[in-house]
Design a protein around this motif. Structure first.
Motif, mmCIF file in Angstrom:
data_model
loop_
_atom_site.group_PDB
_atom_site.id
_atom_site.type_symbol
_atom_site.label_atom_id
_atom_site.label_comp_id
_atom_site.label_asym_id
_atom_site.label_seq_id
_atom_site.Cartn_x
_atom_site.Cartn_y
_atom_site.Cartn_z
ATOM 1 N N SER A 68 0.830 -1.209 0.000
ATOM 2 C CA SER A 68 0.000 0.000 0.000
ATOM 3 C C SER A 68 0.861 1.254 0.000
ATOM 4 O O SER A 68 0.566 2.224 -0.698
ATOM 5 N N GLU A 71 2.413 1.706 -3.441
ATOM 6 C CA GLU A 71 1.409 2.206 -4.386
ATOM 7 C C GLU A 71 1.130 3.689 -4.149
ATOM 8 O O GLU A 71 0.962 4.462 -5.097
ATOM 9 N N ARG A 72 1.097 4.092 -2.900
ATOM 10 C CA ARG A 72 0.911 5.505 -2.551
ATOM 11 C C ARG A 72 2.033 6.348 -3.158
ATOM 12 O O ARG A 72 1.794 7.419 -3.720
ATOM 13 N N ARG A 74 3.964 5.523 -5.761
ATOM 14 C CA ARG A 74 3.846 5.487 -7.222
ATOM 15 C C ARG A 74 2.796 6.483 -7.708
ATOM 16 O O ARG A 74 2.965 7.131 -8.742
ATOM 17 N N THR A 75 1.713 6.605 -6.955
ATOM 18 C CA THR A 75 0.673 7.572 -7.303
ATOM 19 C C THR A 75 1.208 8.997 -7.218
ATOM 20 O O THR A 75 0.945 9.827 -8.097
ATOM 21 N N ALA A 78 3.405 9.676 -10.221
ATOM 22 C CA ALA A 78 2.574 9.873 -11.419
ATOM 23 C C ALA A 78 1.911 11.260 -11.389
ATOM 24 O O ALA A 78 1.840 11.938 -12.427
ATOM 25 N N ASN A 79 1.452 11.681 -10.226
ATOM 26 C CA ASN A 79 0.837 13.007 -10.094
ATOM 27 C C ASN A 79 1.842 14.109 -10.427
ATOM 28 O O ASN A 79 1.501 15.095 -11.074
ATOM 29 N N ASP A 82 2.377 14.277 -14.139
ATOM 30 C CA ASP A 82 1.239 14.962 -14.754
ATOM 31 C C ASP A 82 1.343 16.473 -14.542
ATOM 32 O O ASP A 82 1.081 17.252 -15.457
#
Length: 148
Positions: A68, A71-72, A74-75, A78-79, A82
């Motif tokens: 978890s 994944e946090r 990685r998010t 990605a943000n 962007d």
């Protein structure tokens, strides 16, 4: 995004300051939570995020599941990618290299080391440039286009 990585007191901050003198800094060493990074966000230019070992250690206390946490992270990466695509802001990460030396006996210390290693791998995979700093010397490790 760019990544500067190296051991403790290797010269990472000095290398970043000399290359990006007008950068906006968001640092755990100033007591800032990573989640508040938008408060340090300039309209354009470079925002530096540092103090990862503190942010990661705090998250490890809150979250027992390593997957978890990864994944946090990685998010977040990605943000930031962007954000760079949509604005005139560049994100620069300063990460500690914790993978050398003695493996800690303490489980929490091992988790911190593991999570820092995973973050470094994931960040390196999506950064335009990765710089390794040792003894104040800066060496470019990657010039590849991000794949993540």
């Amino acid at each position: 995004m760019q990544l500067f990585i190296g051991g403790a007191c290797a010269g990472k901050r000095d290398a970043v300051r000399s290359r990006f003198p007008g950068a906006c800094w968001h640092s755990a060493y100033d007591g800032k939570a990573l989640e508040a990074w938008r408060e340090s966000l300039p309209r354009q230019g470079v925002v530096v995020l540092e103090g990862w070992e503190r942010w990661l250690a705090a998250w490890l206390v809150e979250e027992p599941a390593d997957d978890s946490l990864r994944e946090r992270l990685r998010t977040l990466l990605a943000n930031w990618r962007d954000l760079e695509r949509e604005t005139a802001v560049s994100v620069l990460l300063i990460l500690p290299e914790m993978g050398r030396g003695i493996v800690p006996i303490d489980r929490a210390e091992r988790r911190l080391r593991d999570l820092a290693g995973w973050l470094a791998q994931d960040a390196a995979a999506c950064c335009e440039a990765v710089w390794y700093v040792r003894h104040g010397l800066v060496h470019r490790l990657s010039a590849d286009v991000p794949t993540a």
